[in-house]
Design a protein around this motif. Structure first.
Motif, PDB file in Angstrom:
ATOM      1  N   ALA A   1      37.907  55.942  27.059  1.00 53.97           N
ATOM      2  CA  ALA A   1      38.333  54.877  26.306  1.00 53.97           C
ATOM      3  C   ALA A   1      39.689  54.518  26.475  1.00 53.97           C
ATOM      4  CB  ALA A   1      37.762  54.968  24.916  1.00 53.97           C
ATOM      5  N   LEU A   2      40.382  55.522  26.506  1.00 59.67           N
ATOM      6  CA  LEU A   2      41.913  55.365  26.890  1.00 59.67           C
ATOM      7  C   LEU A   2      41.987  54.713  28.243  1.00 59.67           C
ATOM      8  CD1 LEU A   2      43.380  58.343  24.867  1.00 59.67           C
ATOM      9  CD2 LEU A   2      43.473  55.982  24.580  1.00 59.67           C
ATOM     10  N   LEU A   3      41.288  55.311  28.960  1.00 62.80           N
ATOM     11  CA  LEU A   3      41.402  55.072  30.581  1.00 62.80           C
ATOM     12  C   LEU A   3      40.900  53.554  30.729  1.00 62.80           C
ATOM     13  CD1 LEU A   3      40.091  58.057  32.580  1.00 62.80           C
ATOM     14  CD2 LEU A   3      42.362  57.297  32.307  1.00 62.80           C
ATOM     15  N   ALA A   4      40.046  53.167  30.210  1.00 63.10           N
ATOM     16  CA  ALA A   4      39.359  51.745  30.022  1.00 63.10           C
ATOM     17  C   ALA A   4      40.439  50.579  29.515  1.00 63.10           C
ATOM     18  CB  ALA A   4      38.047  51.610  29.381  1.00 63.10           C
ATOM     19  N   PHE A   5      41.253  51.125  28.671  1.00 61.90           N
ATOM     20  CA  PHE A   5      42.279  50.341  28.203  1.00 61.90           C
ATOM     21  C   PHE A   5      43.816  50.705  28.814  1.00 61.90           C
ATOM     22  CE2 PHE A   5      39.130  49.784  24.776  1.00 61.90           C
ATOM     23  CZ  PHE A   5      39.195  48.401  24.797  1.00 61.90           C
ATOM     24  N   SER A   6      43.762  51.098  29.882  1.00 59.05           N
ATOM     25  CA  SER A   6      45.018  51.248  30.526  1.00 59.05           C
ATOM     26  C   SER A   6      44.802  50.335  31.721  1.00 59.05           C
ATOM     27  CB  SER A   6      45.008  52.717  31.189  1.00 59.05           C
ATOM     28  OG  SER A   6      43.956  53.128  32.146  1.00 59.05           O
ATOM     29  N   THR A   7      46.015  50.366  32.276  1.00 59.83           N
ATOM     30  CA  THR A   7      46.478  49.059  33.216  1.00 59.83           C
ATOM     31  C   THR A   7      47.199  49.688  34.336  1.00 59.83           C
ATOM     32  OG1 THR A   7      48.629  48.402  32.111  1.00 59.83           O
ATOM     33  CG2 THR A   7      46.597  47.249  31.310  1.00 59.83           C
ATOM     34  N   PRO A   8      46.531  50.506  35.214  1.00 64.68           N
ATOM     35  CA  PRO A   8      47.152  50.797  36.494  1.00 64.68           C
ATOM     36  C   PRO A   8      47.579  49.754  37.442  1.00 64.68           C
ATOM     37  CG  PRO A   8      44.839  51.159  36.663  1.00 64.68           C
ATOM     38  CD  PRO A   8      45.055  50.779  35.286  1.00 64.68           C
ATOM     39  N   HIS A   9      48.604  49.815  38.357  1.00 68.65           N
ATOM     40  CA  HIS A   9      48.905  48.746  39.095  1.00 68.65           C
ATOM     41  C   HIS A   9      48.281  48.985  40.304  1.00 68.65           C
ATOM     42  CE1 HIS A   9      51.891  47.708  36.292  1.00 68.65           C
ATOM     43  NE2 HIS A   9      52.555  49.102  36.167  1.00 68.65           N
ATOM     44  N   PHE A  10      47.216  48.110  40.287  1.00 67.90           N
ATOM     45  CA  PHE A  10      46.455  48.348  41.794  1.00 67.90           C
ATOM     46  C   PHE A  10      46.201  46.747  42.112  1.00 67.90           C
ATOM     47  CE2 PHE A  10      43.553  51.468  39.767  1.00 67.90           C
ATOM     48  CZ  PHE A  10      44.391  52.605  40.473  1.00 67.90           C
ATOM     49  N   SER A  11      45.738  46.429  43.284  1.00 66.23           N
ATOM     50  CA  SER A  11      45.623  45.310  43.578  1.00 66.23           C
ATOM     51  C   SER A  11      44.600  44.597  43.198  1.00 66.23           C
ATOM     52  CB  SER A  11      45.315  45.263  45.330  1.00 66.23           C
ATOM     53  OG  SER A  11      43.906  45.873  45.443  1.00 66.23           O
ATOM     54  N   TYR A  12      44.055  43.281  43.216  1.00 64.44           N
ATOM     55  CA  TYR A  12      43.102  42.560  42.159  1.00 64.44           C
ATOM     56  C   TYR A  12      41.697  43.367  42.390  1.00 64.44           C
ATOM     57  CZ  TYR A  12      40.121  39.289  39.831  1.00 64.44           C
ATOM     58  OH  TYR A  12      39.343  38.871  38.849  1.00 64.44           O
ATOM     59  N   GLN A  13      41.555  43.510  43.770  1.00 71.99           N
ATOM     60  CA  GLN A  13      40.000  44.225  44.031  1.00 71.99           C
ATOM     61  C   GLN A  13      40.326  45.493  43.574  1.00 71.99           C
ATOM     62  OE1 GLN A  13      39.142  44.509  48.441  1.00 71.99           O
ATOM     63  NE2 GLN A  13      37.265  45.036  48.016  1.00 71.99           N
ATOM     64  N   GLY A  14      41.355  46.433  43.753  1.00 71.80           N
ATOM     65  CA  GLY A  14      41.591  47.809  43.018  1.00 71.80           C
ATOM     66  C   GLY A  14      41.274  47.624  41.324  1.00 71.80           C
ATOM     67  N   LYS A  15      41.829  46.550  40.695  1.00 69.12           N
ATOM     68  CA  LYS A  15      41.509  46.310  39.570  1.00 69.12           C
ATOM     69  C   LYS A  15      40.082  46.060  39.029  1.00 69.12           C
ATOM     70  CE  LYS A  15      46.027  44.446  37.966  1.00 69.12           C
ATOM     71  NZ  LYS A  15      46.616  43.403  37.493  1.00 69.12           N
ATOM     72  N   VAL A  16      39.453  45.273  39.799  1.00 67.30           N
ATOM     73  CA  VAL A  16      38.038  45.101  39.469  1.00 67.30           C
ATOM     74  C   VAL A  16      37.092  46.403  39.765  1.00 67.30           C
ATOM     75  CG1 VAL A  16      36.001  43.786  40.336  1.00 67.30           C
ATOM     76  CG2 VAL A  16      38.222  42.670  40.041  1.00 67.30           C
ATOM     77  N   ILE A  17      37.525  47.222  40.651  1.00 66.70           N
ATOM     78  CA  ILE A  17      36.579  48.421  40.998  1.00 66.70           C
ATOM     79  C   ILE A  17      37.288  49.525  40.022  1.00 66.70           C
ATOM     80  CG2 ILE A  17      36.428  50.537  42.533  1.00 66.70           C
ATOM     81  CD1 ILE A  17      37.110  48.547  44.864  1.00 66.70           C
ATOM     82  N   TYR A  18      38.369  49.437  39.618  1.00 68.48           N
ATOM     83  CA  TYR A  18      38.713  50.210  38.362  1.00 68.48           C
ATOM     84  C   TYR A  18      37.886  49.893  36.946  1.00 68.48           C
ATOM     85  CZ  TYR A  18      41.778  52.924  35.041  1.00 68.48           C
ATOM     86  OH  TYR A  18      42.373  53.799  34.125  1.00 68.48           O
ATOM     87  N   ALA A  19      37.862  48.667  36.657  1.00 68.05           N
ATOM     88  CA  ALA A  19      37.249  48.136  35.554  1.00 68.05           C
ATOM     89  C   ALA A  19      35.779  48.501  35.706  1.00 68.05           C
ATOM     90  CB  ALA A  19      37.440  46.753  35.450  1.00 68.05           C
ATOM     91  N   VAL A  20      35.241  48.575  36.714  1.00 62.95           N
ATOM     92  CA  VAL A  20      33.524  48.604  37.127  1.00 62.95           C
ATOM     93  C   VAL A  20      33.425  50.166  36.810  1.00 62.95           C
ATOM     94  CG1 VAL A  20      31.925  48.943  38.646  1.00 62.95           C
ATOM     95  CG2 VAL A  20      33.148  46.794  38.475  1.00 62.95           C
ATOM     96  N   VAL A  21      34.373  50.849  37.178  1.00 63.20           N
ATOM     97  CA  VAL A  21      34.056  52.280  37.253  1.00 63.20           C
ATOM     98  C   VAL A  21      34.323  53.043  35.615  1.00 63.20           C
ATOM     99  CG1 VAL A  21      34.899  54.702  37.659  1.00 63.20           C
ATOM    100  CG2 VAL A  21      34.626  53.116  39.517  1.00 63.20           C
ATOM    101  N   THR A  22      35.270  52.462  35.256  1.00 64.03           N
ATOM    102  CA  THR A  22      35.650  52.993  33.653  1.00 64.03           C
ATOM    103  C   THR A  22      34.675  52.195  32.770  1.00 64.03           C
ATOM    104  OG1 THR A  22      37.317  51.270  33.319  1.00 64.03           O
ATOM    105  CG2 THR A  22      38.149  53.411  34.090  1.00 64.03           C
TER     106      THR A  22
END
Length: 169
Positions: free
Chosen positions: A72-93
């Protein structure tokens, strides 16, 4: 609590994390369908077949509490990725969050049915739980409109974490 989490997560993905609305919507729809037809039946069957010295459902609640908090904390964190990386991170978390929510909340919800053989005291207990969860969801809707609530990302995580901890008390 889960309704509040998912409702706020939509706002978080679009307004704070910077995902496009269509990507956030597609993510939540797709992962939600996978959870509803994949995770929930499997977790329900596994929890129902669990036999331990702590009972059927207690091990699931105890063993998923810490991983659920971390994800839950990881889902609400904002790592600095490219836009595609952000989408992948959001999907995984988000997918992990749904899996762990199912592994924690399904056995928790089933507890009222196995506390006693008499269903009479169980029904009001389950009804009050749902009522309190709905009130919390409405409270968070109100809070997200408040200027202090929109201030910084870390405040969002702290508010969510405190609410999540209070749920367990």
């Amino acid at each position: 609590m889960f309704q509040t989490l998912v409702t706020y997560l939509v706002y978080f993905y679009t307004d704070i994390y910077g995902l496009k609305t269509e990507h956030a919507s597609l993510l939540i729809l797709t992962a939600g369908l996978i959870a509803a037809f994949g995770f929930n039946p499997v977790i329900g069957a596994l929890a129902d077949r669990t036999n331990s010295r702590w009972g059927k459902f207690r091990p699931w609640i105890l063993l998923t509490a810490i991983p659920l908090g971390i994800v839950a904390l990881l889902a609400f964190s904002t790592p600095h990725f490219s836009y595609q990386g952000k989408v992948i991170y959001a999907v995984v978390t988000y997918t992990l969050l749904l899996l762990l929510c199912a592994a924690s909340n399904l056995p928790y919800s089933a507890l009222s049915g196995v506390i006693t053989g008499d269903i009479t005291p169980c029904s009001p207990l389950a009804s009050r739980t749902i009522l309190c969860q709905s009130c919390c969801c409405k409270f968070f809707f109100f809070l997200k409109r408040h200027p202090r609530f929109q201030a910084k990302q870390i405040k969002h995580r702290i508010i969510f974490f405190k609410a999540w901890i209070r749920r367990g008390q």
